[in-house]
Design a protein around this motif. Structure first.
Motif, PDB file in Angstrom:
ATOM      1  N   ARG A  11       1.541 -29.213  18.518  1.00  0.00           N
ATOM      2  CA  ARG A  11       3.358 -29.313  18.910  1.00  0.00           C
ATOM      3  C   ARG A  11       3.950 -29.318  17.678  1.00  0.00           C
ATOM      4  N   GLU A  12       3.657 -30.130  16.642  1.00  0.00           N
ATOM      5  CA  GLU A  12       4.281 -30.419  15.543  1.00  0.00           C
ATOM      6  C   GLU A  12       4.285 -29.171  14.378  1.00  0.00           C
ATOM      7  N   MET A  15       6.290 -26.555  15.703  1.00  0.00           N
ATOM      8  CA  MET A  15       7.962 -26.993  15.565  1.00  0.00           C
ATOM      9  C   MET A  15       8.213 -26.617  13.921  1.00  0.00           C
ATOM     10  N   THR A  16       7.155 -26.938  13.102  1.00  0.00           N
ATOM     11  CA  THR A  16       7.355 -26.672  11.886  1.00  0.00           C
ATOM     12  C   THR A  16       7.272 -25.045  11.322  1.00  0.00           C
ATOM     13  N   TYR A  19      10.679 -23.726  12.891  1.00  0.00           N
ATOM     14  CA  TYR A  19      11.858 -24.150  11.899  1.00  0.00           C
ATOM     15  C   TYR A  19      12.063 -22.977  10.734  1.00  0.00           C
ATOM     16  N   LEU A  56      10.489 -23.812  23.027  1.00  0.00           N
ATOM     17  CA  LEU A  56      10.317 -24.231  21.803  1.00  0.00           C
ATOM     18  C   LEU A  56      11.814 -24.465  20.879  1.00  0.00           C
ATOM     19  N   ALA A  59      13.596 -27.496  21.869  1.00  0.00           N
ATOM     20  CA  ALA A  59      13.003 -28.705  21.090  1.00  0.00           C
ATOM     21  C   ALA A  59      13.349 -28.886  19.802  1.00  0.00           C
ATOM     22  N   LEU A  60      13.625 -27.924  19.393  1.00  0.00           N
ATOM     23  CA  LEU A  60      13.995 -27.652  17.900  1.00  0.00           C
ATOM     24  C   LEU A  60      15.459 -28.072  17.675  1.00  0.00           C
ATOM     25  N   ARG A  63      16.235 -31.710  18.234  1.00  0.00           N
ATOM     26  CA  ARG A  63      15.558 -32.379  17.131  1.00  0.00           C
ATOM     27  C   ARG A  63      16.725 -32.384  15.914  1.00  0.00           C
TER      28      ARG A  63
END
Length: 197
Positions: A11-12, A15-16, A19, A56, A59-60, A63
């Motif tokens: 998941r991380e 996200m990266t 981004y 996704l 979520a980004l 954050r």
């Protein structure tokens, strides 16, 4: 790693990857296949983490908003106890944090709009959170405007437009110029009523 740790790691990594890719080439141009390739996971693993590209992106975005709110809240709390002191501290903190990484600025102010209805609720919630912060920061001071909430929403919108200008124009304004302009708009909108005469 445990199954939970593997899921959190994937998941991380997604996200990266998002981004960068959601910032450029952008949300619309980024496929799940490209996200998975960048994150070095399978398409099947993607769907174990997120229901789709939209989830996704949400979520980004959330954050980025949470991190920005935390930075601004801290700056306002540590600012001089005047309307101008709080406004200057909050705006500078927001603009400097947001523009410190162009990807954050682009996701929060360009891609969130280009995604269509995908982030309508998330974007509205973010605007409400920032407007509430403006209301709270200015609540100790009298103001001329009849409706503090509407003024807060208006000045948050103005700040967003200034950052879009910074992102999209060829003749990019300096950060200090953005801060000074935003402070001027906020103070004029939230300022104490004129009691002279």
């Amino acid at each position: 790693m445990s199954a939970e740790q593997r899921l959190a790691d994937r998941r991380e990594r997604l996200m990266t990857a998002a981004y960068t890719l959601y910032a450029k080439p952008g949300f619309a141009a980024t496929t799940i296949e490209r996200l998975c390739s960048e994150a070095r996971i399978s398409n099947r693993a993607f769907y174990e983490c997120f229901g789709g590209r939209e989830e996704l992106l949400q979520a980004l975005h959330e954050r980025c908003v949470e991190e920005s709110l935390a930075v601004v809240t801290k700056a306002v709390q540590e600012a001089p106890n005047t309307l101008e002191g709080r406004v200057k501290a909050g705006i500078r903190a927001y603009i400097e944090f947001t523009t410190a990484d162009w990807r954050r600025a682009r996701i929060m102010h360009v891609e969130v709009r280009r995604s269509g209805d995908v982030l309508t609720t998330s974007r509205q919630r973010a605007i409400e959170d920032f407007a509430r912060l403006v209301e709270e920061a200015s609540s100790d001071f009298p103001q001329a405007a009849p409706n503090r909430r509407l003024v807060a929403l208006g000045v948050v919108g103005a700040l967003q437009e200034l950052l879009i200008e910074w992102l999209l124009t060829d003749d990019q304004p300096h950060i200090d110029e953005l801060v000074d302009t935003a402070v001027h708009i906020f103070i004029q909108s939230l300022g104490a009523p004129d009691t002279a005469g």
